[in-house]
Enzyme design. Structure first.
Site, PDB file in Angstrom:
ATOM      1  N   THR A  78       0.752  -1.373   0.003  1.00 34.15           N
ATOM      2  CA  THR A  78      -0.041   0.038   0.126  1.00 34.15           C
ATOM      3  C   THR A  78       0.832   1.201   0.098  1.00 34.15           C
ATOM      4  O   THR A  78       0.230   2.233   0.216  1.00 34.15           O
ATOM      5  CB  THR A  78      -1.062   0.064   1.258  1.00 34.15           C
ATOM      6  OG1 THR A  78      -0.116  -0.227   2.457  1.00 34.15           O
ATOM      7  CG2 THR A  78      -1.797  -1.056   1.275  1.00 34.15           C
ATOM      8  N   GLU A  79       2.127   1.386  -0.144  1.00 32.80           N
ATOM      9  CA  GLU A  79       2.885   2.353  -0.156  1.00 32.80           C
ATOM     10  C   GLU A  79       2.426   3.553  -1.011  1.00 32.80           C
ATOM     11  O   GLU A  79       2.788   4.675  -0.800  1.00 32.80           O
ATOM     12  CB  GLU A  79       4.429   2.026  -0.263  1.00 32.80           C
ATOM     13  CG  GLU A  79       5.152   1.248   0.867  1.00 32.80           C
ATOM     14  CD  GLU A  79       4.791  -0.389   0.902  1.00 32.80           C
ATOM     15  OE1 GLU A  79       5.242  -0.966   1.662  1.00 32.80           O
ATOM     16  OE2 GLU A  79       3.960  -0.598   0.002  1.00 32.80           O
ATOM     17  N   SER A  80       2.176   3.192  -2.456  1.00 32.65           N
ATOM     18  CA  SER A  80       1.816   4.055  -3.303  1.00 32.65           C
ATOM     19  C   SER A  80       0.971   5.203  -2.827  1.00 32.65           C
ATOM     20  O   SER A  80       0.621   6.160  -3.247  1.00 32.65           O
ATOM     21  CB  SER A  80       1.555   3.455  -4.505  1.00 32.65           C
ATOM     22  OG  SER A  80       0.335   2.690  -4.545  1.00 32.65           O
TER      23      SER A  80
ATOM     24  N   LEU B 279       0.484   6.362   0.045  1.00 31.69           N
ATOM     25  CA  LEU B 279       1.278   7.368   0.758  1.00 31.69           C
ATOM     26  C   LEU B 279       2.270   8.319  -0.196  1.00 31.69           C
ATOM     27  O   LEU B 279       2.951   8.947   0.472  1.00 31.69           O
ATOM     28  CB  LEU B 279       1.991   7.140   2.044  1.00 31.69           C
ATOM     29  CG  LEU B 279       1.148   5.998   2.920  1.00 31.69           C
ATOM     30  CD1 LEU B 279       1.925   5.195   3.840  1.00 31.69           C
ATOM     31  CD2 LEU B 279      -0.110   6.863   3.466  1.00 31.69           C
TER      32      LEU B 279
ATOM     33  N   LEU C  39       4.456   6.779  -1.831  1.00 32.69           N
ATOM     34  CA  LEU C  39       5.996   6.191  -1.644  1.00 32.69           C
ATOM     35  C   LEU C  39       5.905   4.636  -2.483  1.00 32.69           C
ATOM     36  O   LEU C  39       4.774   4.513  -3.176  1.00 32.69           O
ATOM     37  CB  LEU C  39       6.356   5.579  -0.271  1.00 32.69           C
ATOM     38  CG  LEU C  39       6.067   6.862   0.804  1.00 32.69           C
ATOM     39  CD1 LEU C  39       6.279   6.406   2.367  1.00 32.69           C
ATOM     40  CD2 LEU C  39       7.344   7.811   0.739  1.00 32.69           C
TER      41      LEU C  39
END
Length: 300
Positions: free
Chosen positions: A171-173, A175, A177
């Site tokens: 799920t970083e994208s 944020l 990231l």
């Protein structure tokens, strides 16, 4: 040893014992005494040649920060160097395997300098590489949530078994990231095409999808998770210790070899010759011909 600033204490609280995996053997908790907030964040238990490392922050779904990253890295290094350890089991206490990064840690790193963030990321990279290259077979016991870095831990393990209700996400994208540090291991597990989708969208996916794309090897009902893990551990106990621990090295070296097939043939021939001539190889062949169990597979 884990160093003078760390202590190891015994704990036998029933809440901390995973049914079917931890048994009645001694629980050893690695306590974080270096001033961080991550005290009592990891449980280490040894039983019948298996080192079980349990992320123990159930109130935070086993999210990790710098303290837990360091603690887990050292525990893995210790297990890897312990000749009595045949396999390492990675698990999480409470409702989840690991929800990835701790929010308070992320908030602190957001105000840190680029250099501080680089050093922090290198520590996570060291953890992932230590797990991926550990000279022992590794199993991930996955239940509940496995997000972000938690997915990285799953991808680094040799065997991953998940409960049917487990949920996953890179799920970083969301944020702004990317899962850069864990990307080599996740890509190796699910392949470049799948990685491009899940890295970009940051969407959650269920256990069936994780199984379909290769992130986990086996799905079982939650009630059967410990039995499935136990079955894999029993298979590892029957395998030659050197052979089972060297399997990942063989795979890594074959994958890393370029177009030089002659060099690969020579390396593989040398490996099998060394294994055949080893004490373990001779014992395994003798046991097979004599229709008996090899000494490493005998019941305690």
């Amino acid at each position: 040893m884990l160093g003078a600033r760390r202590t190891i204490s015994e704990r036998t609280s029933p809440r901390r014992v995973m049914a079917g995996c931890l048994g009645a053997a001694m629980i050893r908790s690695i306590l974080d005494c270096d001033g961080s907030s991550m005290s009592n964040s990891l449980l280490v238990q040894h039983h019948r040649g298996v080192a079980t490392l349990t992320l123990d922050r159930p109130e935070l779904h086993n999210a990790f920060d710098a303290g837990l990253i360091g603690t887990l890295t050292r525990a893995l290094q210790q297990a890897g160097a312990d000749p009595s350890v045949r396999a390492v089991l990675l698990a999480g206490s409470g409702a989840s395997f690991s929800a990835g990064a701790d929010l308070q840690w992320m908030r602190a790193m957001a105000s840190a300098s680029q250099e501080e963030n680089r050093i922090d990321s290198l520590a996570l990279a060291r953890l992932m590489r230590t797990l991926d290259e550990l000279p022992k077979p590794t199993i991930a016991r996955v239940h509940g949530a496995a997000f972000g870095g938690g997915v990285g831990l799953v991808a680094c393990c040799d065997i991953a078994i998940a409960a049917e209700g487990a949920r996953f996400g890179l799920t970083e994208s969301r944020l702004g990231l990317l899962p850069a540090v864990i990307s080599p291991y996740v890509i190796a597990a699910i392949g470049p095409r799948q990685a491009r989708r899940w890295f970009a969208t940051g969407e959650h996916f269920d256990a069936a999808t994780a199984h379909e794309i290769g992130l986990v090897h086996q799905l079982v009902p939650a009630a059967a998770l410990d039995d499935a893990v136990h079955a894999q551990l029993e298979l590892l106990r029957k395998a030659g210790p050197v052979a089972s621990a060297s399997a990942k090295v063989l795979v890594r070296e074959v994958c890393a070899t370029g177009g030089d097939r002659d060099a690969l043939d020579r390396a593989n021939a040398a490996l099998i010759a060394a294994l055949r001539a080893s004490d373990e190889g001779r014992e395994g062949l003798s046991a097979f011909l004599e229709k008996r169990a090899p000494h490493w597979a005998r019941k305690d």
